[in-house]
Design a protein around this motif. Structure first.
Motif, short mmCIF file in Angstrom:
data_model
loop_
_atom_site.label_atom_id
_atom_site.label_comp_id
_atom_site.label_asym_id
_atom_site.label_seq_id
_atom_site.Cartn_x
_atom_site.Cartn_y
_atom_site.Cartn_z
N ASP A 275 -1.90 10.55 11.39
CA ASP A 275 -0.80 9.70 11.83
C ASP A 275 -0.35 8.88 10.63
O ASP A 275 -1.17 8.21 9.99
N VAL A 276 0.92 8.94 10.34
CA VAL A 276 1.44 8.31 9.12
C VAL A 276 1.98 6.92 9.43
O VAL A 276 2.75 6.74 10.38
N THR A 277 1.56 5.95 8.63
CA THR A 277 2.06 4.59 8.74
C THR A 277 2.61 4.17 7.39
O THR A 277 1.87 4.16 6.39
N GLU A 278 3.87 3.84 7.35
CA GLU A 278 4.48 3.34 6.11
C GLU A 278 4.76 1.86 6.28
O GLU A 278 5.53 1.46 7.17
N SER A 279 4.14 1.04 5.46
CA SER A 279 4.21 -0.40 5.65
C SER A 279 5.03 -1.06 4.55
O SER A 279 5.08 -0.58 3.41
N GLY B 145 -4.86 -3.22 6.43
CA GLY B 145 -3.73 -4.12 6.28
C GLY B 145 -2.39 -3.51 6.60
O GLY B 145 -1.47 -4.22 7.02
N MET B 146 -2.25 -2.19 6.41
CA MET B 146 -0.95 -1.55 6.64
C MET B 146 -0.46 -1.77 8.07
O MET B 146 0.74 -1.92 8.32
N HIS B 147 -1.39 -1.78 9.03
CA HIS B 147 -1.00 -1.87 10.43
C HIS B 147 -0.57 -3.29 10.81
O HIS B 147 0.18 -3.47 11.78
N TYR B 148 -1.03 -4.27 10.07
CA TYR B 148 -0.58 -5.64 10.31
C TYR B 148 0.76 -5.89 9.63
O TYR B 148 1.59 -6.63 10.16
N ARG B 149 0.98 -5.27 8.49
CA ARG B 149 2.29 -5.38 7.84
C ARG B 149 3.39 -4.79 8.70
O ARG B 149 4.50 -5.32 8.77
N THR B 150 3.08 -3.66 9.35
CA THR B 150 4.11 -3.04 10.21
C THR B 150 4.42 -3.91 11.42
O THR B 150 5.48 -3.74 12.04
N GLU C 293 0.83 -1.19 0.00
CA GLU C 293 0.00 0.00 0.00
C GLU C 293 0.87 1.25 0.00
O GLU C 293 1.98 1.25 0.55
N LYS C 294 0.35 2.30 -0.59
CA LYS C 294 1.02 3.58 -0.50
C LYS C 294 0.77 4.19 0.89
O LYS C 294 -0.13 3.77 1.61
N THR C 295 1.59 5.16 1.24
CA THR C 295 1.47 5.82 2.54
C THR C 295 0.43 6.93 2.46
O THR C 295 0.47 7.77 1.57
N PHE C 296 -0.48 6.92 3.42
CA PHE C 296 -1.57 7.89 3.48
C PHE C 296 -1.14 9.07 4.37
O PHE C 296 -0.74 8.88 5.51
N ALA C 297 -1.20 10.28 3.83
CA ALA C 297 -0.87 11.48 4.62
C ALA C 297 -1.75 12.63 4.15
O ALA C 297 -1.88 12.87 2.95
#
Length: 471
Positions: free
Chosen positions: A373-377, A414-419, A220-224
């Motif tokens: 809050d930025v999450t980069e996965s 899904g991004m938060h599980y990848r991290t 996924e791309k990063t959402f900001a």
């Protein structure tokens, strides 16, 4: 949710045709009833309807035989309002043979205003071969499909050889407070083998309704999101001044509109374009292949960036989504604010993107504030066992199409599980043409035949991955 799409694979050549009256099986009627009910909950920010939807889903699952101990409801404060999460355990009999599988969906939706829609957005309307309503694609189809699958398998007497856990969040479209908390809980208490998401992935159809490929969301791309604000002393509207806050902000937005971020690519995106291009007809498919061979090919980049379905895969995008300004019709504006949403290519980062926007705007009077809050996965692998299960599902539906991993231009739970280190892929049972994508927009819909045709998707996949026996 780029590939949140649907089709009845058993009738691929007629998916665009209106659905006609038909006798529904018990499973189909049950799924439709669940779908109709969950669509009726206005689970958007400010409405606090998620708890009502949780109560309904929990009741349906209990009626099917899931014990109180199998169902966990959690409470969260998200953006100043109450929401909930729902977790449901389908437990193995005895000692599990393998680590659990977590299955994701989200119960909330982007709000819809009835005055803007052609039909009531929170009433399931069947018309012209489609189901209309907010969430029909994003993501109440996924929630319905997973819930009905759990009910169906329980009623069949099927027992998995590993625990299966539904994890439904309550604010994926906004703060993702429930998502973050659930991901933390899953990591600490469940530690699954991998995570499967219903909120993306799925099949892509050609204009004639034939299947092109099945996409698996593996990144996924990063959402900001940034707020850009101009302030000034204002004054009486009869005495205009040169530094009007609204005009000054408008000029900044025009510069952002005209700017194209640099082309970006990764091994995943190039592999995706190569594979998808081979089965995508016309100029778009040619551009995909050309980009995969040479990402500096200007003609290919131009073609891909002119298409809403592919522009996000070629780099970062930033787009104005909201405006607010002024305080009275007869006063000069003292402030003007624009919301600019960015989907940032992995590895670039929110800080670098903000600096680029500041350089583009070239006006120190524009104040920037990052409001998310930025999450980069990281990317996730498509495991061989998951690939085999997907292929089994496609085969059961009579579909012969390649399975292709891709990077999502949007964002999901899904991004938060990848991290947390878990391979997380989105594999919706949905198929459609890109032209039928209305998620987040007016008159969201999915094909009626598609809805019924996808009901076996998760059942096949879970039986492939979790073995088990029936009574």
């Amino acid at each position: 949710m780029i590939f949140r799409t649907l089709i009845a694979a058993s009738a691929m050549c007629a998916v665009a045709a209106p659905a006609f009256a038909r006798d529904l099986t018990a499973d189909e009627q049950q799924a439709r009833d669940i779908y109709e009910k969950v669509i009726s909950f206005r689970t958007a920010r400010g409405q606090e309807q998620v708890p009502a939807m949780v109560e309904y889903l929990a009741g349906e699952l209990k009626d099917a035989g899931f014990a109180d101990s199998d169902i966990e409801v959690t409470d969260y404060d998200s953006d100043g309002e109450h929401t909930q999460g729902l977790m449901v355990y389908y437990r193995a009999d005895g000692e599990p043979a393998k680590k659990p599988i977590v299955l994701l969906g989200h119960m909330d939706v982007v709000d819809a205003l009835a005055k803007d829609w052609e039909r009531p957005p929170f009433t399931l309307i069947e018309e012209d071969g489609y189901f209309f309503g907010r969430g029909t694609m994003d993501n109440k189809y996924g929630v319905t499909n997973l819930t009905q699958t759990f009910i169906r398998l329980k009623e069949e007497g099927w027992t998995p050889n590993r625990d299966l856990v539904l994890v439904f969040s309550g604010d994926e479209e906004t703060g993702m407070i429930s998502t973050r908390a659930q991901a933390e809980y899953v990591a600490e208490n469940i530690d699954p083998a991998f995570v499967l998401n219903s909120d993306a992935g799925g099949g892509v159809l050609a204009p004639d309704g034939s299947p092109i490929f099945y996409g698996v969301q593996g990144a996924e791309k990063t959402f900001a999101t940034f707020e850009l604000t101009i302030t000034n002393p204002g004054g009486h509207s009869s005495r205009p001044r040169a530094d009007n806050a609204i005009y000054e902000l408008a000029h900044a937005l025009e510069k952002i509109e005209a700017y194209e971020f640099p082309v970006r690519y990764s091994d995943l995106t190039r592999a995706y374009f190569k594979a998808a291009g081979a089965v995508t007809p016309g100029e778009l498919g040619d551009a995909m292949i050309a980009f995969a061979d040479n990402p500096k090919n200007k003609k290919a980049v131009k073609t891909l960036r002119a298409d809403p379905e592919t522009v996000g895969t070629t780099g970062t995008t930033c787009i104005a989504t909201m405006l607010r300004a002024g305080h009275a019709e007869n006063a000069l504006p003292q402030s003007a604010t624009a919301t600019v949403n960015c989907r940032i290519f992995p590895g670039v980062g929110a800080k670098a993107t903000e600096e680029t926007l500041k350089d583009v705007v070239d006006n120190d009077a524009v104040q920037f504030e990052l409001i998310t809050d930025v999450t980069e996965s990281p990317e996730s692998k498509l495991r061989p066992d998951v690939l085999a299960a997907i292929e089994a599902s496609l085969a059961a539906r009579g579909v012969d199409a390649p399975v292709i991993p891709y990077m999502e231009s949007g964002g999901t739970d899904g991004m938060h599980y990848r991290t947390k280190g878990y391979d997380t892929v989105a594999i919706s049972g949905a198929w459609s043409k890109p032209s039928d994508m209305y998620a987040h927009g007016l008159n969201e819909r999915l094909a009626v035949d598609a809805f019924y045709g996808g009901l076996d998707h998760w059942s096949v996949i879970l039986k492939e991955l979790a073995g088990g026996t029936g009574e």
